[in-house]
Design a protein around this motif. Structure first.
Motif, short mmCIF file in Angstrom:
data_model
loop_
_atom_site.label_atom_id
_atom_site.label_comp_id
_atom_site.label_asym_id
_atom_site.label_seq_id
_atom_site.Cartn_x
_atom_site.Cartn_y
_atom_site.Cartn_z
N GLY A 26 -4.45 13.48 -4.50
CA GLY A 26 -4.02 12.21 -5.07
C GLY A 26 -5.16 11.22 -5.13
N PRO A 27 -4.98 10.16 -5.91
CA PRO A 27 -6.06 9.19 -6.04
C PRO A 27 -6.22 8.34 -4.78
CG PRO A 27 -4.12 8.43 -7.21
CD PRO A 27 -3.82 9.82 -6.71
N GLN A 28 -7.44 8.05 -4.46
CA GLN A 28 -7.74 7.18 -3.33
C GLN A 28 -8.06 5.79 -3.88
OE1 GLN A 28 -7.56 8.15 -0.06
NE2 GLN A 28 -6.80 10.07 -0.86
N THR A 29 -7.42 4.77 -3.35
CA THR A 29 -7.69 3.42 -3.81
C THR A 29 -8.71 2.75 -2.91
OG1 THR A 29 -5.86 2.52 -2.54
CG2 THR A 29 -5.37 3.17 -4.81
N LEU A 30 -9.40 1.82 -3.47
CA LEU A 30 -10.42 1.10 -2.73
C LEU A 30 -9.81 0.13 -1.72
CD1 LEU A 30 -13.46 0.57 -2.41
CD2 LEU A 30 -13.29 -1.07 -4.26
N TYR A 31 -8.65 -0.42 -2.09
CA TYR A 31 -8.00 -1.42 -1.24
C TYR A 31 -6.57 -1.02 -0.91
CZ TYR A 31 -11.86 -4.27 -2.96
OH TYR A 31 -13.10 -4.74 -3.27
N ALA A 32 -6.07 -1.58 0.18
CA ALA A 32 -4.67 -1.39 0.57
C ALA A 32 -3.87 -2.55 -0.01
CB ALA A 32 -4.55 -1.36 2.10
N TRP A 33 -3.21 -2.32 -1.13
CA TRP A 33 -2.50 -3.38 -1.83
C TRP A 33 -1.19 -3.74 -1.15
CZ3 TRP A 33 -4.89 -6.11 -5.54
CH2 TRP A 33 -6.06 -5.57 -6.05
N ASN A 34 -0.48 -2.77 -0.62
CA ASN A 34 0.76 -3.00 0.14
C ASN A 34 1.73 -3.97 -0.53
OD1 ASN A 34 -0.08 -1.28 2.24
ND2 ASN A 34 -1.27 -2.90 3.17
N GLY A 35 1.95 -3.82 -1.82
CA GLY A 35 2.91 -4.65 -2.53
C GLY A 35 2.43 -6.05 -2.85
#
Length: 124
Positions: A26-35
């Protein structure tokens, strides 16, 4: 089949396996957006939760990110700081805004602008 054909076939199968395994992670995001994005959108559309509920949600998101060792996205701590300010928590507002500035130095001018305006309004 010759030995070189078998070696090429084995190398090809290894390559295909590696590609397949990489695709499954799966894709890894740079940041934890958490909604964070939908919450900010709702806030500015005046359709979201009240400031206290937003603070709780953002603090929980920050804790989740910290537990995973993930970074918060740009604006996250600034938004939290402004929510703190709107609820009278000046010290927490200053801390959150300074954290935003430290994490994203390109935001320095804007954060300093916010801090200066805050000082003028509260008489500090």
């Amino acid at each position: 089949m010759s030995k070189s054909h078998i070696m090429r076939l084995g190398a090809g199968l290894c390559l295909i396996s590696a590609i397949a395994l990489t695709g499954c992670s799966g894709p890894q995001t740079l940041y934890a957006w958490n909604g964070y994005e939908p919450q900010v959108y709702a806030h500015f559309k005046a359709q979201g939760k009240g400031p206290e509920e937003q603070i709780i949600a953002l603090e929980e998101g920050a804790q989740k990110a910290a537990a995973k060792g993930a970074k918060l996205p740009p604006g996250y701590l600034a938004h939290l700081g402004l929510l703190y300010l709107n609820t009278g928590r000046t010290n927490q507002a200053v801390a959150a805004l300074n954290q935003e500035k430290a994490q994203f130095p390109e935001s320095t001018k804007y954060i300093d602008f916010l801090l200066n305006n805050m000082k003028k309004k509260i008489g500090g």
